[in-house]
Design a protein around this motif. Sequence first.
Motif, short mmCIF file in Angstrom:
data_model
loop_
_atom_site.label_atom_id
_atom_site.label_comp_id
_atom_site.label_asym_id
_atom_site.label_seq_id
_atom_site.Cartn_x
_atom_site.Cartn_y
_atom_site.Cartn_z
N ASN A 158 0.36 -1.11 -0.14
CA ASN A 158 0.18 0.35 0.16
C ASN A 158 0.67 0.82 0.08
N ILE A 159 0.01 2.05 -1.08
CA ILE A 159 1.05 3.61 -0.84
C ILE A 159 0.19 4.80 0.32
N THR A 202 12.81 -12.80 -0.90
CA THR A 202 13.45 -12.34 -0.05
C THR A 202 12.85 -10.55 0.35
N CYS A 203 12.39 -10.08 0.96
CA CYS A 203 11.47 -8.88 0.60
C CYS A 203 12.19 -7.86 1.35
N PRO A 204 12.43 -6.70 0.44
CA PRO A 204 13.98 -5.49 0.60
C PRO A 204 12.68 -5.14 1.19
N LEU A 205 11.40 -5.24 2.33
CA LEU A 205 11.22 -4.48 3.64
C LEU A 205 11.86 -5.05 4.92
N VAL A 206 12.17 -6.07 4.78
CA VAL A 206 12.22 -6.79 6.14
C VAL A 206 13.97 -7.57 6.27
N GLU A 207 14.90 -6.27 5.12
CA GLU A 207 16.35 -7.13 4.46
C GLU A 207 16.52 -5.28 5.22
N GLN A 243 3.11 -1.25 4.44
CA GLN A 243 2.65 0.63 3.82
C GLN A 243 4.28 1.34 3.62
N VAL A 244 3.84 2.08 2.49
CA VAL A 244 5.20 2.97 2.31
C VAL A 244 5.09 3.78 2.74
N GLY A 245 5.07 5.90 2.50
CA GLY A 245 4.69 6.53 1.28
C GLY A 245 6.02 6.16 -0.24
N LEU A 246 4.70 7.30 -0.97
CA LEU A 246 5.33 7.44 -2.35
C LEU A 246 6.24 6.72 -3.07
N LEU A 247 7.19 8.26 -2.05
CA LEU A 247 8.45 8.23 -3.01
C LEU A 247 9.58 6.89 -2.23
#
Length: 286
Positions: free
Chosen positions: A200-201, A277-282, A251-255
């Motif tokens: 999500n954005i 692998t998930c970049p957010l987890v890394e 959920q993160v910001g657009l940029l």
Amino acid sequence: MLAVVFTQIAFLGHDAAHRQIFVSGRWNDWVSLILGDLLIGMSYGWWQHKHTRHHGNPNKVGTDPDIELPVIALTEDAASAPHTRIVTWLRAHQGLFFFPILLLEGVSLHASGVRRVVSGGHLDRRWVEIGFMAVRLIGFTTLVFLVLSPGIAFVFLAVQLGLFGFYMGVSFAPNHKGMPLVPPQMRLDFLRRQVMMSRNIRGSRMLDAAMGGLNYQIEHHLFPSMPRPHLRRAAPIVAKYCQQHDVPYTQVGLLHSYAIVVGYINRVGLGERDVFTCPLVEQRSA
């Protein structure tokens, strides 16, 4: 202006195709044909076939067509596959060229639709689509050359088509690119299959309108026929439910989302990462 108008019309066609506007499936189909084929010049039948496969298995290797792109490599196999020297060089620098390449997305969407309606295979209302697309693509181009000089007409069409593709690309790219890829043999339940592969954005109602509701990709994948205005209200409910059941909800910001996408495809192109692998987890574990 036309690039923005056509993209917003495409978002409405997306809503209709997902049965979000009318109770009647027939009404939704015809509105999708009118908005997609006649006003945009993009085949509804082609989009429906491709998009249905994507929704069934988002980010699943060998199943999701949205991760099988002709130029951008999203998987290790695609990045290492033999190609021409130009394509190989582009993929090694694909993070740098990601946004410029989106300028060609409008041409790609039109070309894919035309191939679909003139090729073999089952296609509902083929002749309706051929007629609508012919009116849109031939008629619109003819009209531009009637009211503008040839040189300005070419520039007008190039700018309009390029910005249309760019707008479409930057609206769809943040939703799944850079999220975990699912190996062909892996089986996941519906909730995890849809939530863990989507992003999500975060933003205002203005962003909701600008992205056609696609910024609520998790809720859209869980409830594809939910009308766009309700997605914002559903998001906190879904987020709380996922937290209670230990399902990662991203959920993160657009940029920030664009930074994740560009960083991800750049590393895939350079062969420096495990794409499962998930970049957010890394990032969180770093």
